[in-house]
Motif scaffolding. Structure first.
Motif, PDB file in Angstrom:
ATOM      1  N   LEU A 101       0.824  -1.208   0.000  1.00  0.00           N
ATOM      2  CA  LEU A 101       0.000   0.000   0.000  1.00  0.00           C
ATOM      3  C   LEU A 101       0.860   1.260   0.000  1.00  0.00           C
ATOM      4  CD1 LEU A 101      -2.770  -1.186   2.460  1.00  0.00           C
ATOM      5  CD2 LEU A 101      -3.145  -0.488   0.088  1.00  0.00           C
ATOM      6  N   VAL A 102       1.990   1.223   0.701  1.00  0.00           N
ATOM      7  CA  VAL A 102       2.910   2.360   0.675  1.00  0.00           C
ATOM      8  C   VAL A 102       3.468   2.552  -0.737  1.00  0.00           C
ATOM      9  CG1 VAL A 102       5.140   3.225   1.494  1.00  0.00           C
ATOM     10  CG2 VAL A 102       3.515   2.231   3.120  1.00  0.00           C
ATOM     11  N   VAL A 103       3.852   1.463  -1.387  1.00  0.00           N
ATOM     12  CA  VAL A 103       4.354   1.535  -2.765  1.00  0.00           C
ATOM     13  C   VAL A 103       3.258   2.075  -3.687  1.00  0.00           C
ATOM     14  CG1 VAL A 103       5.122   0.161  -4.736  1.00  0.00           C
ATOM     15  CG2 VAL A 103       6.067  -0.284  -2.461  1.00  0.00           C
ATOM     16  N   TYR A 104       2.030   1.628  -3.495  1.00  0.00           N
ATOM     17  CA  TYR A 104       0.901   2.116  -4.301  1.00  0.00           C
ATOM     18  C   TYR A 104       0.753   3.624  -4.142  1.00  0.00           C
ATOM     19  CZ  TYR A 104      -3.860   2.508  -6.122  1.00  0.00           C
ATOM     20  OH  TYR A 104      -4.966   2.873  -6.846  1.00  0.00           O
ATOM     21  N   PHE A 105       0.839   4.096  -2.900  1.00  0.00           N
ATOM     22  CA  PHE A 105       0.752   5.538  -2.638  1.00  0.00           C
ATOM     23  C   PHE A 105       1.850   6.297  -3.373  1.00  0.00           C
ATOM     24  CE2 PHE A 105       2.128   9.240  -0.208  1.00  0.00           C
ATOM     25  CZ  PHE A 105       0.941   9.926   0.004  1.00  0.00           C
ATOM     26  N   GLU A 106       3.078   5.837  -3.248  1.00  0.00           N
ATOM     27  CA  GLU A 106       4.208   6.561  -3.836  1.00  0.00           C
ATOM     28  C   GLU A 106       4.194   6.487  -5.364  1.00  0.00           C
ATOM     29  OE1 GLU A 106       5.951   8.584  -2.364  1.00  0.00           O
ATOM     30  OE2 GLU A 106       5.911   8.072  -0.248  1.00  0.00           O
ATOM     31  N   ASN A 107       3.605   5.435  -5.918  1.00  0.00           N
ATOM     32  CA  ASN A 107       3.546   5.295  -7.375  1.00  0.00           C
ATOM     33  C   ASN A 107       2.422   6.114  -7.997  1.00  0.00           C
ATOM     34  OD1 ASN A 107       5.746   3.596  -7.479  1.00  0.00           O
ATOM     35  ND2 ASN A 107       4.538   1.713  -7.594  1.00  0.00           N
ATOM     36  N   ASN A 108       1.604   6.747  -7.181  1.00  0.00           N
ATOM     37  CA  ASN A 108       0.473   7.530  -7.695  1.00  0.00           C
ATOM     38  C   ASN A 108       0.567   8.995  -7.260  1.00  0.00           C
ATOM     39  OD1 ASN A 108      -1.804   5.700  -9.034  1.00  0.00           O
ATOM     40  ND2 ASN A 108      -0.835   4.505  -7.399  1.00  0.00           N
ATOM     41  N   GLN A 109       1.774   9.539  -7.301  1.00  0.00           N
ATOM     42  CA  GLN A 109       1.985  10.896  -6.820  1.00  0.00           C
ATOM     43  C   GLN A 109       1.236  11.946  -7.643  1.00  0.00           C
ATOM     44  OE1 GLN A 109       6.034  11.964  -5.937  1.00  0.00           O
ATOM     45  NE2 GLN A 109       6.518   9.959  -5.073  1.00  0.00           N
ATOM     46  N   ALA A 110       0.917  11.632  -8.885  1.00  0.00           N
ATOM     47  CA  ALA A 110       0.192  12.591  -9.716  1.00  0.00           C
ATOM     48  C   ALA A 110      -1.200  12.871  -9.146  1.00  0.00           C
ATOM     49  CB  ALA A 110       0.072  12.066 -11.142  1.00  0.00           C
ATOM     50  N   ASN A 111      -1.705  11.964  -8.335  1.00  0.00           N
ATOM     51  CA  ASN A 111      -3.044  12.123  -7.755  1.00  0.00           C
ATOM     52  C   ASN A 111      -3.014  12.551  -6.288  1.00  0.00           C
ATOM     53  OD1 ASN A 111      -4.399  11.268 -10.149  1.00  0.00           O
ATOM     54  ND2 ASN A 111      -3.853   9.147  -9.655  1.00  0.00           N
ATOM     55  N   HIS A 112      -1.843  12.895  -5.794  1.00  0.00           N
ATOM     56  CA  HIS A 112      -1.740  13.364  -4.409  1.00  0.00           C
ATOM     57  C   HIS A 112      -2.342  14.757  -4.276  1.00  0.00           C
ATOM     58  CE1 HIS A 112       1.888  10.610  -3.207  1.00  0.00           C
ATOM     59  NE2 HIS A 112       0.820   9.934  -3.589  1.00  0.00           N
ATOM     60  N   GLY A 113      -2.863  15.046  -3.080  1.00  0.00           N
ATOM     61  CA  GLY A 113      -3.372  16.378  -2.798  1.00  0.00           C
ATOM     62  C   GLY A 113      -3.296  16.678  -1.318  1.00  0.00           C
ATOM     63  N   GLN A 114      -3.334  17.934  -0.984  1.00  0.00           N
ATOM     64  CA  GLN A 114      -3.326  18.347   0.411  1.00  0.00           C
ATOM     65  C   GLN A 114      -4.662  17.977   1.049  1.00  0.00           C
ATOM     66  OE1 GLN A 114      -0.663  19.934   2.163  1.00  0.00           O
ATOM     67  NE2 GLN A 114      -1.963  19.273   3.860  1.00  0.00           N
ATOM     68  N   GLY A 115      -4.622  17.232   2.157  1.00  0.00           N
ATOM     69  CA  GLY A 115      -5.844  16.792   2.810  1.00  0.00           C
ATOM     70  C   GLY A 115      -6.554  17.937   3.516  1.00  0.00           C
ATOM     71  N   ALA A 116      -7.872  17.943   3.424  1.00  0.00           N
ATOM     72  CA  ALA A 116      -8.694  18.931   4.128  1.00  0.00           C
ATOM     73  C   ALA A 116      -9.272  18.317   5.383  1.00  0.00           C
ATOM     74  CB  ALA A 116      -9.821  19.431   3.229  1.00  0.00           C
ATOM     75  N   ALA A 117      -9.547  19.134   6.372  1.00  0.00           N
ATOM     76  CA  ALA A 117     -10.048  18.666   7.668  1.00  0.00           C
ATOM     77  C   ALA A 117     -11.562  18.556   7.639  1.00  0.00           C
ATOM     78  CB  ALA A 117      -9.594  19.596   8.784  1.00  0.00           C
ATOM     79  N   GLY A 118     -12.074  17.543   6.929  1.00  0.00           N
ATOM     80  CA  GLY A 118     -13.508  17.310   6.910  1.00  0.00           C
ATOM     81  C   GLY A 118     -14.108  17.539   5.545  1.00  0.00           C
TER      82      GLY A 118
END
Length: 204
Positions: free
Chosen positions: A30-47
């Motif tokens: 799952l960590v590898v999956y996260f790092e391999n999809n950096q194009a879809n990363h975003g800053q998390g919002a609180a709610g």
């Protein structure tokens, strides 16, 4: 005149937070999956529908919709949720009434997240905060790595502080009784996957 009244105390004092350990190799994937999809990363919002507030929540999220779970390229997500539902079945065995009211829960969009050193989810919050989140019954979270220092999850009503441990999976009620925060990561990174177990819209 109204006066407070102390009822007899019970010897039982459960916090209704279930905990299990899932396979470490799945966490690594799952960590590898996260790092391999950096194009879809975003800053998390609180709610839901909240604006970005780094003082409240400072985390990078990979937001995933439920329809993506069964895609052939996402087998690791399917494996994870197979494990999570085994945890939930065990939770229902401990609290059998759930088998009557929560047989057909679903999972809406969920996050794989990463906190780097100095980051946190410092705002005390719960998972059911209004009409828009009434369908949430439980929150779930799995820590995907061991955190060197800091990064604990603190449930303030129970004075319970949980240190991230790879594979440690938690399920807890979405209600105000389980307000919590994520303390600052002092050293290292913190990866986790988190979301909600919800009543189906058509469930009565």
């Amino acid at each position: 005149m109204i006066k407070s009244f102390e009822i007899e105390e019970s010897n039982l004092s459960p916090n209704f937070i279930g905990s299990w350990i899932i396979d470490n190799s799945l966490c690594n994937e799952l960590v590898v999956y996260f790092e391999n999809n950096q194009a879809n990363h975003g800053q998390g919002a609180a709610g839901p529908n909240a604006s970005i507030n780094l003082d409240a929540k400072n985390r990078i999220d990979l937001r995933i919709s439920p329809k993506e779970i069964n895609l052939s390229k996402n087998k690791v997500l399917k494996m994870y949720f197979d494990n999570l539902f085994e945890c939930y079945k065990d939770f229902c065995d401990e609290w059998p009434y759930l088998k009557k009211i929560a047989r057909n829960l679903n999972i809406p969009g969920f996050n794989i997240g990463k906190y780097e050193t100095g980051q946190h989810y410092q705002a005390i919050h719960c998972e059911r905060v209004g009409i828009g989140t009434l369908h949430r019954l439980f929150a779930f979270m799995t820590y995907l790595n061991n955190v060197e220092e800091g990064g604990t999850t603190y449930f303030d009503n129970y004075n319970l502080e949980i240190q991230p441990k790879k594979g440690l999976t938690l399920i807890w009620p979405a209600e105000w009784t389980h307000t919590h925060r994520g303390n600052k990561v002092i050293k290292g990174n913190k990866y986790m996957i988190t979301g909600h177990l919800c009543f189906s819209i058509d469930e009565t």
